[in-house]
Design a protein around this motif. Structure first.
Motif, PDB file in Angstrom:
ATOM      1  N   THR A  70       3.401  -9.816   1.383  1.00 16.13           N
ATOM      2  CA  THR A  70       2.218  -8.956   1.512  1.00 16.13           C
ATOM      3  C   THR A  70       1.062  -9.480   0.652  1.00 16.13           C
ATOM      4  N   LEU A  71      -0.156  -9.384   1.197  1.00 18.31           N
ATOM      5  CA  LEU A  71      -1.363  -9.855   0.523  1.00 18.31           C
ATOM      6  C   LEU A  71      -2.327  -8.698   0.325  1.00 18.31           C
ATOM      7  N   VAL A  72      -2.817  -8.525  -0.901  1.00 16.70           N
ATOM      8  CA  VAL A  72      -3.880  -7.566  -1.219  1.00 16.70           C
ATOM      9  C   VAL A  72      -5.014  -8.393  -1.815  1.00 16.70           C
TER      10      VAL A  72
ATOM     11  N   VAL B 210       4.535 -10.027  -3.546  1.00 15.36           N
ATOM     12  CA  VAL B 210       3.203  -9.518  -3.212  1.00 15.36           C
ATOM     13  C   VAL B 210       2.155 -10.327  -3.973  1.00 15.36           C
ATOM     14  N   THR B 211       1.134 -10.772  -3.272  1.00 17.83           N
ATOM     15  CA  THR B 211       0.007 -11.452  -3.903  1.00 17.83           C
ATOM     16  C   THR B 211      -1.159 -10.472  -4.009  1.00 17.83           C
TER      17      THR B 211
ATOM     18  N   CYS C 232       9.522  -2.171  -1.720  1.00 13.80           N
ATOM     19  CA  CYS C 232      10.132  -3.451  -1.359  1.00 13.80           C
ATOM     20  C   CYS C 232      11.608  -3.326  -1.017  1.00 13.80           C
ATOM     21  N   SER C 233      12.069  -2.132  -0.700  1.00 10.48           N
ATOM     22  CA  SER C 233      13.486  -1.948  -0.406  1.00 10.48           C
ATOM     23  C   SER C 233      13.884  -2.553   0.931  1.00 10.48           C
ATOM     24  N   SER C 234      12.902  -2.799   1.824  1.00 11.40           N
ATOM     25  CA  SER C 234      13.173  -3.424   3.110  1.00 11.40           C
ATOM     26  C   SER C 234      12.770  -4.900   3.050  1.00 11.40           C
ATOM     27  N   SER C 235      13.497  -5.749   3.802  1.00 15.26           N
ATOM     28  CA  SER C 235      13.138  -7.164   3.860  1.00 15.26           C
ATOM     29  C   SER C 235      11.726  -7.350   4.396  1.00 15.26           C
TER      30      SER C 235
ATOM     31  N   ASN D 199       6.038 -11.725  -7.667  1.00 17.65           N
ATOM     32  CA  ASN D 199       4.656 -11.298  -7.449  1.00 17.65           C
ATOM     33  C   ASN D 199       3.674 -12.334  -8.005  1.00 17.65           C
ATOM     34  N   VAL D 200       2.478 -12.362  -7.441  1.00 17.33           N
ATOM     35  CA  VAL D 200       1.415 -13.261  -7.894  1.00 17.33           C
ATOM     36  C   VAL D 200       0.148 -12.447  -8.083  1.00 17.33           C
TER      37      VAL D 200
END
Length: 855
Positions: A769-771, A810-811, A760-763, A847-848
């Motif tokens: 993001t979704l997993v 991130v979800t 997550c170091s970049s915007s 995060n979710v």
């Protein structure tokens, strides 16, 4: 200032039955989010702060904290407030000067007037989630001057503008509001609306009255983002409208004016753009009928995708849920009756031609409204065995001048009609003339095609010209032709169909996001073998335009049959070819050539080098397919544009081969491929090359993640750590991805590497993001630090407590994890150290994690 009571406004509109019958403040609507147990919306007795002027209101919002209730004094002045930005979980509600909040039926309302915009921006999406709701309650809107509301891509011409918020099924709440359009100054543009939402919104017990029929929607639901369905495509929940009144100022004679447009017409046919909205217990006044999937005249609800749920809604005059348009006019039996019916028609009219009628020498029929011509029996029942027949001199012209009418889902359609013994001549007027039977001008904006379906052309008795561009159907616009027969075409004449794509109308009105004509399920047959070599089923593009920008067609031919042609498609006017694809950009699938061979088997790139060559030759939106019988075992596949890389069933990437997704590839897709590598090596040639099987660099744009779907990763061929360079991951991403519907098999506890590693170091890596909906399994013994999904960087077996790791957004949802020792942890500790999710936990980050199962 004048003070309004809701009860008075409702009495003017219809009756107080809907609002007075609600006990909203005793029984608040809905729940606050996804998970059971989250509290419902509560209304306190007293506001936390009271504003009596525009300046005080803006100051109160600016200093408010989550949960603050701001009362708008009923005796205050809120004229020309300007833009009100709500980017936190606060409530705006009417109160008295001391902050007391009463039942809305009895309570007078604070009134906002003049130039006002209430904006709930997309940037608030990470705040307005998990039950943290924004609410606007018990306010009135009068004499509004509507203008652009919101910022960036989430702007609309509206009064209340809602961006892409709604994650965790956390809706914006609008309740007990009243809009009196009598004095509104509003736009007439397609998507202008009193309430415009790209996110999840629940609207209840509100009154929308005196809507001008010169303008468009009261409510517009733009469902291009998953936020509009609660943040999930897999378990979607759309917006709900309950107990409201929608009333026009007068009987609706304008097909554009809607209580609600539900979905974006230009998105029709695209995945994950539908709304899944619910309308329950609402009343609609001065509309002709309730709901339609087309923008029919006097429809209250324009249900673009046809997935709206509606129940117990009422049209005044006693009709409940009629659900169908008004009755069609009488069946016509003569040419004179047909001309008269077309002249009298309005948008949505269906004109039925009696199969026993006489339609010889009909002359020019101009269709400049969204009407349908179809064959029926004398009772108006469509029959599949008989058709009304046009013969002699006939020209059906859909002129360019109708372009502003035939858009936004307002479609002209010709259905179930036959053409025999036609005398072809000039058809159309002005620059949009052709020698044809059906002539279509430059219409097609908003991807609204003219529809030709179930037509029959028997050319055995036609008198037709031999000009190069003459055709039975000639189109300068967007046309969809389906399930039709074009037979007995003379081999001395030229085209059956001619697509002249010199205008953006032929690409759906957009050169940047084109959608070409679609021809499907039809038969094109010659009367005799093609000895002249000049006869073509379709010319696709104008040969003299070759080499010019924005003159191509982007057409699709699917499941058609071509009889007495020797070959299917060519970029040259080859003898015996059915499709003359001038610009070489036609997409064709499952077409058959009879009497001259069948559509040849598709070819596939045979190795990684050929895959890269195909990508470099492709344009955005193209699909490149890996063949199941070829080996892709060495080298780097580089994706630098928004193409789809997919595979035949059984197609696999093996050995040390990998996929590197680099700048320019936002929106690219990788689907239906198996990965059974026996090595994980550095992937890529740039400074951002990393050890991975799929390496996603800092790629992704708003609404354009890298899509990874229906993939299979089998780790059983990697049994030693030295097969994995630098602890590489199977998927390593520094960007914005959606990973769905994939399986990850046989991860080893004895090796240090992750199946999915998100940095997550970049915007780009913090864009959401979704997993979702994947399966992960782990085998063997061992105590290596390893995870199915790792989010952020770690040190000493602990995810860093740092800004990057805490804001990954991130979800991880609806996945299954089998045999992992640890579930969701931020510290793998000592001993057995494998985890299903190794990340900063939702309580300490953005995060979710929801709906996952651990077996």
């Amino acid at each position: 200032m004048r003070i309004k009571k809701i009860s008075a406004l409702v009495a003017i509109a219809l009756s107080t039955s809907l609002v007075a019958g609600c006990d909203f403040y005793d029984e608040p609507p809905g729940d606050g989010g996804t998970d059971p147990g989250q509290p419902p919306v509560e209304t306190p007795d007293v506001a936390d702060v009271v504003a009596s002027s525009s300046a005080e209101l803006l100051s109160a919002i600016d200093t408010a904290e989550a949960g603050t209730v701001i009362g708008l004094n009923i005796d205050g002045s809120f004229e020309n407030v300007g833009t009100i930005v709500i980017n936190k979980a606060i409530t705006l509600i009417t109160s008295d000067a001391d902050g007391a909040i009463d039942d809305p039926v009895e309570n007078e309302q604070a009134i906002l007037s003049g130039a006002v915009c209430i904006d709930i921006p997309t940037e608030a999406a990470e705040i307005l989630r998990g039950g943290e709701q924004a609410r606007i309650s018990n306010l009135a809107f009068e004499n509004i001057v509507m203008d652009s509301c919101g910022l960036g891509e989430s702007t609309s011409n509206s009064i209340i503008n809602i961006g892409k918020v709604g994650k965790d099924k956390t809706a914006v709440i609008l309740d007990n509001l009243s809009f009196d359009g009598t004095g509104f100054e509003e736009s007439t543009s397609d998507s202008a609306a009193w309430v415009y939402s790209r996110g999840l919104v629940n609207i209840s017990d509100s009154v929308f009255t005196n809507k001008s029929t010169d303008a468009q929607s009261m409510i517009y639901l733009n469902c291009g983002s998953s936020a509009s369905r609660g943040g999930s495509y897999a378990n979607d929940l759309g917006s709900t409208m309950t107990g409201n009144i929608f009333a026009l100022a007068e009987i609706n004679a304008n097909d554009a004016t809607k209580a609600a447009t539900i979905g974006v017409p230009s998105n029709l046919g695209q995945d994950n753009k539908n709304c899944a909205a619910t309308f329950t217990g609402n009343t609609f006044e001065k509309f002709g009928f309730l709901i339609s999937e087309t923008s029919d005249q006097s429809t209250a609800l324009y249900d673009v995708f046809g997935d709206t749920t509606e129940s117990d809604n009422t049209l005044t005059d006693g009709d409940t849920d009629p659900g169908v348009p008004p009755e069609a006019p009488d069946v016509v039996t003569t040419v004179a009756e047909l001309h008269a019916a077309i002249d009298a028609a309005s948008s949505g009219t269906v004109i039925s031609l009696d199969v026993a009628g006489d339609f010889a020498d009909a002359g020019t029929l101009v269709i400049n409204q969204a009407i349908t011509l179809q064959s029926t029996d004398s009772e108006g029942v469509v029959t599949e065995t008989e058709q009304a027949i046009f013969s002699g001199a006939v020209c059906i012209d859909i002129p360019t001048e109708a372009a502003e009418i035939l858009r936004n889902g307002n479609q002209a359609k010709i259905s179930n009609i036959g053409f025999e013994n036609i005398v072809m001549n000039d058809c159309g007027s002005g620059e949009s003339t052709s020698t044809s039977i059906i002539n279509i001008g430059k219409v097609g904006k908003d991807k609204t095609a003219v529809a030709l379906e179930n037509l029959t052309f028997d050319g055995s008795g036609f008198e037709e010209s031999t000009g190069e561009s003459d055709a039975w159907v000639y189109s300068r616009g967007l046309v969809d032709i389906s399930d039709s027969e074009f037979v007995n075409k003379s081999a001395d004449a030229q085209n059956i169909v001619y697509l002249n794509c010199g205008s953006s109308a032929s690409r759906g009105g957009s050169n940047s996001d084109p959608r070409g004509s679609i021809i499907s399920g039809s038969t094109f047959g010659l009367g005799a073998d093609n000895t002249s070599g000049m006869t073509i089923a379709a010319t696709i593009g104008v040969p003299s335009n070759l080499g010019q920008e924005d003159k191509n067609c982007g057409a699709e031919f699917t499941d058609n049959t071509f009889d007495k042609f020797s070959a299917l498609i060519s970029e040259n006017n080859d003898i015996g070819t059915a499709l003359y694809d001038v610009f070489g950009d036609t997409t064709e699938t499952n077409n058959t050539v009879t009497g001259g061979g069948t559509d040849p088997e598709p070819t596939y790139p045979e190795n990684v080098d050929e895959v890269n060559a195909a990508i470099q030759a492709a344009t955005a939106g193209s699909t490149i397919t890996l063949g199941a019988s070829f080996e892709y075992s060495a080298g780097v596949i580089t994706i630098d544009r928004a193409i789809t890389l997919t595979g035949q069933t059984g197609a696999a990437i093996s050995g040390s081969a990998c996929i590197d997704v680099v700048d320019g590839a936002a929106g690219a897709q990788i689907t239906n491929i198996t990965f059974n590598n026996d090595a994980i090596a550095k992937c890529g040639a740039t400074d951002d090359a990393k050890e991975a099987v799929i390496n996603i660099q800092k790629v992704g744009e708003d609404g354009m993640p890298i899509i990874l779907d229906n993939l299979s990763f089998d780790a059983s061929n990697i049994t030693e750590q030295d097969q994995i360079e630098n602890k590489g991951a199977w998927i390593r991403s520094y960007g914005f991805i959606n990973l769905t519907g994939s399986e990850f098999l046989s991860q080893s506890r004895n090796l240090q590497n992750d199946m999915v590693k998100l940095t997550c170091s970049s915007s780009k890596g913090r864009m959401g993001t979704l997993v979702d909906g994947n399966s992960f399994s782990i085998i063997g013994d061992g105590n290596k630090e390893t995870a199915a999904v790792k989010i952020g960087d770690s040190s000493g077996g602990v995810i860093k407590d740092a800004d990057n790791e805490n804001t990954c957004a991130v979800t991880v949802s609806n996945n299954s994890f089998t045999d992992y020792t640890l579930e969701a942890v931020n510290d793998v500790g000592e001993g057995v150290r494998d985890a299903a999710i190794f990340a900063r936990l939702p309580a300490e980050s953005t995060n979710v994690f929801t709906g996952n199962t651990h077996n």
